[in-house]
Design an enzyme around this catalytic site. Structure first.
Site, PDB file in Angstrom:
ATOM      1  N   THR A  39       0.847  -1.192   0.000  1.00 60.89           N
ATOM      2  CA  THR A  39       0.000   0.000   0.000  1.00 60.89           C
ATOM      3  C   THR A  39       0.880   1.238   0.000  1.00 60.89           C
ATOM      4  O   THR A  39       1.788   1.353   0.824  1.00 60.89           O
ATOM      5  CB  THR A  39      -0.915  -0.031   1.247  1.00 60.89           C
ATOM      6  OG1 THR A  39      -1.864  -1.064   1.057  1.00 60.89           O
ATOM      7  CG2 THR A  39      -1.617   1.296   1.480  1.00 60.89           C
ATOM      8  N   HIS A 191      -7.038 -10.974  -0.611  1.00 55.64           N
ATOM      9  CA  HIS A 191      -6.333 -10.569   0.614  1.00 55.64           C
ATOM     10  C   HIS A 191      -7.022 -11.209   1.816  1.00 55.64           C
ATOM     11  O   HIS A 191      -8.013 -10.688   2.328  1.00 55.64           O
ATOM     12  CB  HIS A 191      -6.338  -9.048   0.728  1.00 55.64           C
ATOM     13  CG  HIS A 191      -5.353  -8.501   1.720  1.00 55.64           C
ATOM     14  ND1 HIS A 191      -4.746  -9.289   2.683  1.00 55.64           N
ATOM     15  CD2 HIS A 191      -4.863  -7.243   1.896  1.00 55.64           C
ATOM     16  CE1 HIS A 191      -3.927  -8.526   3.415  1.00 55.64           C
ATOM     17  NE2 HIS A 191      -3.977  -7.279   2.953  1.00 55.64           N
ATOM     18  N   ASN A 194      -3.451 -10.346   7.474  1.00 53.30           N
ATOM     19  CA  ASN A 194      -3.181  -9.075   8.165  1.00 53.30           C
ATOM     20  C   ASN A 194      -4.359  -8.443   8.899  1.00 53.30           C
ATOM     21  O   ASN A 194      -4.409  -7.221   9.076  1.00 53.30           O
ATOM     22  CB  ASN A 194      -2.587  -8.048   7.181  1.00 53.30           C
ATOM     23  CG  ASN A 194      -1.166  -8.425   6.775  1.00 53.30           C
ATOM     24  OD1 ASN A 194      -0.545  -9.280   7.436  1.00 53.30           O
ATOM     25  ND2 ASN A 194      -0.653  -7.815   5.723  1.00 53.30           N
ATOM     26  N   TYR A 196      -7.574  -8.086   8.129  1.00 57.04           N
ATOM     27  CA  TYR A 196      -8.662  -7.422   7.406  1.00 57.04           C
ATOM     28  C   TYR A 196      -9.878  -8.371   7.316  1.00 57.04           C
ATOM     29  O   TYR A 196      -9.903  -9.415   7.971  1.00 57.04           O
ATOM     30  CB  TYR A 196      -8.160  -6.917   6.044  1.00 57.04           C
ATOM     31  CG  TYR A 196      -7.063  -5.882   6.230  1.00 57.04           C
ATOM     32  CD1 TYR A 196      -7.361  -4.634   6.777  1.00 57.04           C
ATOM     33  CD2 TYR A 196      -5.735  -6.177   5.935  1.00 57.04           C
ATOM     34  CE1 TYR A 196      -6.364  -3.695   7.003  1.00 57.04           C
ATOM     35  CE2 TYR A 196      -4.727  -5.243   6.157  1.00 57.04           C
ATOM     36  CZ  TYR A 196      -5.052  -4.001   6.687  1.00 57.04           C
ATOM     37  OH  TYR A 196      -4.072  -3.068   6.922  1.00 57.04           O
ATOM     38  N   ARG A 243      -3.762 -14.749   0.039  1.00 48.03           N
ATOM     39  CA  ARG A 243      -2.692 -14.430   0.998  1.00 48.03           C
ATOM     40  C   ARG A 243      -3.203 -14.671   2.421  1.00 48.03           C
ATOM     41  O   ARG A 243      -4.313 -14.247   2.750  1.00 48.03           O
ATOM     42  CB  ARG A 243      -2.275 -12.965   0.834  1.00 48.03           C
ATOM     43  CG  ARG A 243      -1.009 -12.633   1.582  1.00 48.03           C
ATOM     44  CD  ARG A 243      -0.448 -11.299   1.189  1.00 48.03           C
ATOM     45  NE  ARG A 243       0.997 -11.345   1.224  1.00 48.03           N
ATOM     46  CZ  ARG A 243       1.780 -10.392   1.705  1.00 48.03           C
ATOM     47  NH1 ARG A 243       1.253  -9.276   2.172  1.00 48.03           N
ATOM     48  NH2 ARG A 243       3.086 -10.521   1.696  1.00 48.03           N
ATOM     49  N   ASN A 251      -3.164  -5.538  13.420  1.00 49.55           N
ATOM     50  CA  ASN A 251      -4.579  -5.156  13.483  1.00 49.55           C
ATOM     51  C   ASN A 251      -5.334  -5.896  14.583  1.00 49.55           C
ATOM     52  O   ASN A 251      -6.529  -6.191  14.447  1.00 49.55           O
ATOM     53  CB  ASN A 251      -5.267  -5.334  12.121  1.00 49.55           C
ATOM     54  CG  ASN A 251      -4.914  -4.219  11.162  1.00 49.55           C
ATOM     55  OD1 ASN A 251      -4.699  -3.081  11.577  1.00 49.55           O
ATOM     56  ND2 ASN A 251      -4.831  -4.533   9.875  1.00 49.55           N
ATOM     57  N   GLY A 332       8.798  -7.451   0.173  1.00 50.97           N
ATOM     58  CA  GLY A 332       8.034  -6.226   0.360  1.00 50.97           C
ATOM     59  C   GLY A 332       8.941  -5.013   0.408  1.00 50.97           C
ATOM     60  O   GLY A 332       9.185  -4.334  -0.595  1.00 50.97           O
ATOM     61  N   ARG A 333       9.492  -4.752   1.620  1.00 52.39           N
ATOM     62  CA  ARG A 333      10.283  -3.529   1.800  1.00 52.39           C
ATOM     63  C   ARG A 333      11.483  -3.474   0.862  1.00 52.39           C
ATOM     64  O   ARG A 333      11.846  -2.400   0.366  1.00 52.39           O
ATOM     65  CB  ARG A 333      10.715  -3.433   3.257  1.00 52.39           C
ATOM     66  CG  ARG A 333       9.542  -3.089   4.174  1.00 52.39           C
ATOM     67  CD  ARG A 333       9.817  -3.462   5.597  1.00 52.39           C
ATOM     68  NE  ARG A 333       9.945  -4.908   5.772  1.00 52.39           N
ATOM     69  CZ  ARG A 333      10.169  -5.517   6.923  1.00 52.39           C
ATOM     70  NH1 ARG A 333      10.303  -4.804   8.015  1.00 52.39           N
ATOM     71  NH2 ARG A 333      10.263  -6.830   6.994  1.00 52.39           N
TER      72      ARG A 333
HETATM   73  C1  LIG Z   1       4.537   0.149   3.143  1.00 49.00           C
HETATM   74  C2  LIG Z   1       3.933  -1.210   3.262  1.00 49.00           C
HETATM   75  C3  LIG Z   1       2.686  -1.441   2.716  1.00 49.00           C
HETATM   76  C4  LIG Z   1       2.113  -2.718   2.769  1.00 49.00           C
HETATM   77  N1  LIG Z   1       0.901  -2.943   2.154  1.00 49.00           N
HETATM   78  C5  LIG Z   1       0.398  -4.198   2.096  1.00 49.00           C
HETATM   79  C6  LIG Z   1      -0.800  -4.476   1.349  1.00 49.00           C
HETATM   80  O1  LIG Z   1      -1.401  -3.599   0.716  1.00 49.00           O
HETATM   81  N2  LIG Z   1      -1.252  -5.740   1.344  1.00 49.00           N
HETATM   82  C7  LIG Z   1      -0.628  -6.762   2.029  1.00 49.00           C
HETATM   83  O2  LIG Z   1      -1.070  -7.908   1.985  1.00 49.00           O
HETATM   84  N3  LIG Z   1       0.523  -6.524   2.718  1.00 49.00           N
HETATM   85  C8  LIG Z   1       1.038  -5.293   2.745  1.00 49.00           C
HETATM   86  N4  LIG Z   1       2.234  -5.062   3.401  1.00 49.00           N
HETATM   87  C9  LIG Z   1       3.005  -6.207   3.943  1.00 49.00           C
HETATM   88  C10 LIG Z   1       4.055  -6.660   2.916  1.00 49.00           C
HETATM   89  O3  LIG Z   1       3.444  -7.173   1.742  1.00 49.00           O
HETATM   90  C11 LIG Z   1       4.961  -7.763   3.500  1.00 49.00           C
HETATM   91  O4  LIG Z   1       4.174  -8.831   3.944  1.00 49.00           O
HETATM   92  C12 LIG Z   1       5.818  -7.271   4.659  1.00 49.00           C
HETATM   93  O5  LIG Z   1       6.481  -6.045   4.330  1.00 49.00           O
HETATM   94  C13 LIG Z   1       6.886  -8.333   5.036  1.00 49.00           C
HETATM   95  O6  LIG Z   1       7.702  -8.638   3.922  1.00 49.00           O
HETATM   96  P1  LIG Z   1       9.183  -8.040   3.765  1.00 49.00           P
HETATM   97  O7  LIG Z   1       9.937  -8.501   4.989  1.00 49.00           O
HETATM   98  O8  LIG Z   1       9.729  -8.644   2.501  1.00 49.00           O
HETATM   99  O9  LIG Z   1       9.067  -6.556   3.728  1.00 49.00           O
HETATM  100  C14 LIG Z   1       2.811  -3.773   3.411  1.00 49.00           C
HETATM  101  C15 LIG Z   1       4.054  -3.527   3.982  1.00 49.00           C
HETATM  102  C16 LIG Z   1       4.616  -2.275   3.908  1.00 49.00           C
HETATM  103  C17 LIG Z   1       5.991  -2.040   4.495  1.00 49.00           C
END
Ligand SMILES: Cc1cc2nc3c(=O)[nH]c(=O)nc-3n(C[C@H](O)[C@H](O)[C@H](O)COP(=O)(O)O)c2cc1C
Length: 380
Positions: A39, A191, A194, A196, A243, A251, A332-333
């Site tokens: 997001t 989705h 997390n 939701y 997912r 949350n 993700g990050r």
């Molecule tokens: C800025 C940001 C926005 C995210 N938005 C979503 C999202 O829209 N949907 C979702 O399922 N997870 C979302 N996540 C979770 C990431 O998809 C991911 O699960 C999480 O960052 C852990 O993975 P990583 O260690 O590779 O970053 C978001 C994470 C971050 C940091």
């Protein structure tokens, strides 16, 4: 000699299965590095949560080295929205906006799924056009706030959904999947993670219903499976994944017995022949080693693809795919901060650090201006 060995082992890593093509459902992907849903709150909001501005297109284009891109969470209806300036996929303008993005991603050689999303109780009327949040039960999340144009506000107690409201949400997910294909996506990720809406039904911390959608494990899984069935009927199971995050406390959600709940769900997903399950292993963005769920067991009992996520680095991702523990790994990050992540992982280059201050702010800063390896001064 040592240098030769180092180069040899690098070459081996660059040849790793992580970088080889595969197929997820009916979708052929060029490598097994997935861009996780992120997001970014940069949709065109006054105009109706519409994606597809020039910077939105550029952001995804820059990241199309991924074998597969999963879009940021994309609400299926106005009441499914939980944050400012997140995009939707229920209006024609949104479908047209997404089309600009998917065309660009495809031209760059990647594939893209829409992450279709309903936030349930994690919202506020200031974000939903005045509508009261809806959820399985009238239980407000503790210590979770909503960010609105008026600032940080407490989240109100949601309305417990009627059976008709549940049926409406299933229909909206189905319509969102149809819209996603019209918008040029290769499929959808539902989705279910997390904390939701779907997760609120799955885990008993938020679901105290005593009808067909609550109580037993099978009843708590019913909404997720009805959505999977409706979406698969619309676009075909080979274009559908989900997912899940059995353990994340994000949350304010928890389950009294995640192994039992998600064993049942995974068994039912397997029976439906969907393309993939995407597990957030541990606490989203945090500890991976939480007790209470066996991901390897889930992987074994599901015949489609297993996408792994949460805290992976290059070595972990190479090992996960090489060993068969996962078919693909979502970042993700790291993808947020490294548009050319796949190239960097291939050669073992260092990664840019993500800047959390700009995760959700408008504009190009922290969005389309992370440098690629080529743009950086050569390392001596
Ligand atoms: C800025 C940001 C926005 C995210 N938005 C979503 C999202 O829209 N949907 C979702 O399922 N997870 C979302 N996540 C979770 C990431 O998809 C991911 O699960 C999480 O960052 C852990 O993975 P990583 O260690 O590779 O970053 C978001 C994470 C971050 C940091």
């Amino acid at each position: 000699m040592q240098a030769t060995q180092a180069r040899g082992s690098d070459a081996h890593s660059a040849d790793a299965k992580l970088f080889q093509p595969t197929r997820i459902g009916c979708i052929d992907i060029a490598n097994r590095v997935v861009m996780a849903p992120l997001t970014r709150c940069r949709a065109d909001e006054p105009a109706g949560d519409v994606p597809g501005s020039d910077i939105n297109v550029e952001y995804y284009r820059q990241r199309s080295g991924a074998g597969l891109i999963i879009s940021e969470g994309t609400q299926i209806s106005p009441v499914g929205k939980g944050y400012m300036a997140t995009p939707g996929i229920y209006s024609e303008a949104q479908v047209e906006g997404w089309r600009r993005i998917t065309d660009t991603v495809h031209a760059a050689g990647s594939k893209m799924l829409a992450q279709i999303w309903h936030v349930g109780r994690i919202t506020h009327p200031a974000l939903t056009g005045g509508a009261q949040p809806i959820a399985p039960s009238a239980i407000a999340p503790r210590d979770v706030v909503a960010y609105t144009h008026q600032g940080k506000v407490d989240i109100p107690t949601p309305q417990a959904m009627s059976v008709q409201q549940i049926a409406d949400v299933v229909a909206q997910f189905r319509q969102a999947a149809a819209n996603a294909l019209r918008a040029g996506f290769d499929g959808v990720e539902i989705h279910g993670a997390n904390g939701y809406l779907i997760d609120q039904f799955l885990r008993d911390g938020a679901n105290r219903r005593d009808d067909a959608y609550g109580g037993s494990v099978a009843a708590r899984c019913r909404l997720a499976l009805e959505i999977v069935d409706a979406v698969a009927a619309e676009i075909g199971a080979a274009r559908v994944g989900i997912r899940l995050s059995p353990l994340t406390p994000f949350n304010d959600l928890a389950d009294s017995d995640p192994q039992r709940t998600f064993d049942h769900l995974v068994e039912q997903l397997d029976a439906r022949g969907i393309a993939f399950v995407h597990f957030i292993e541990g606490s989203t963005g945090g500890a991976r080693d939480l007790p209470g769920f066996d991901y390897a067991k889930a992987r074994k009992s599901f015949r489609g693809a297993y996408i792994a996520n949460n805290g992976y680095d290059r070595a972990m991702a190479i090992e996960a795919v090489e060993s068969g523990r996962a078919d693909a790994v979502a970042f993700g990050r790291a993808f947020l901060a490294n548009p050319d992540l796949v190239q960097r992982l291939r050669v073992g280059a260092p990664l840019n650090a993500p800047d959390a201050q700009t995760f959700y702010t408008p504009g190009a800063a922290g969005y389309t201006d992370y440098p690629t390896l080529d743009a950086q001064p050569a390392v001596a």
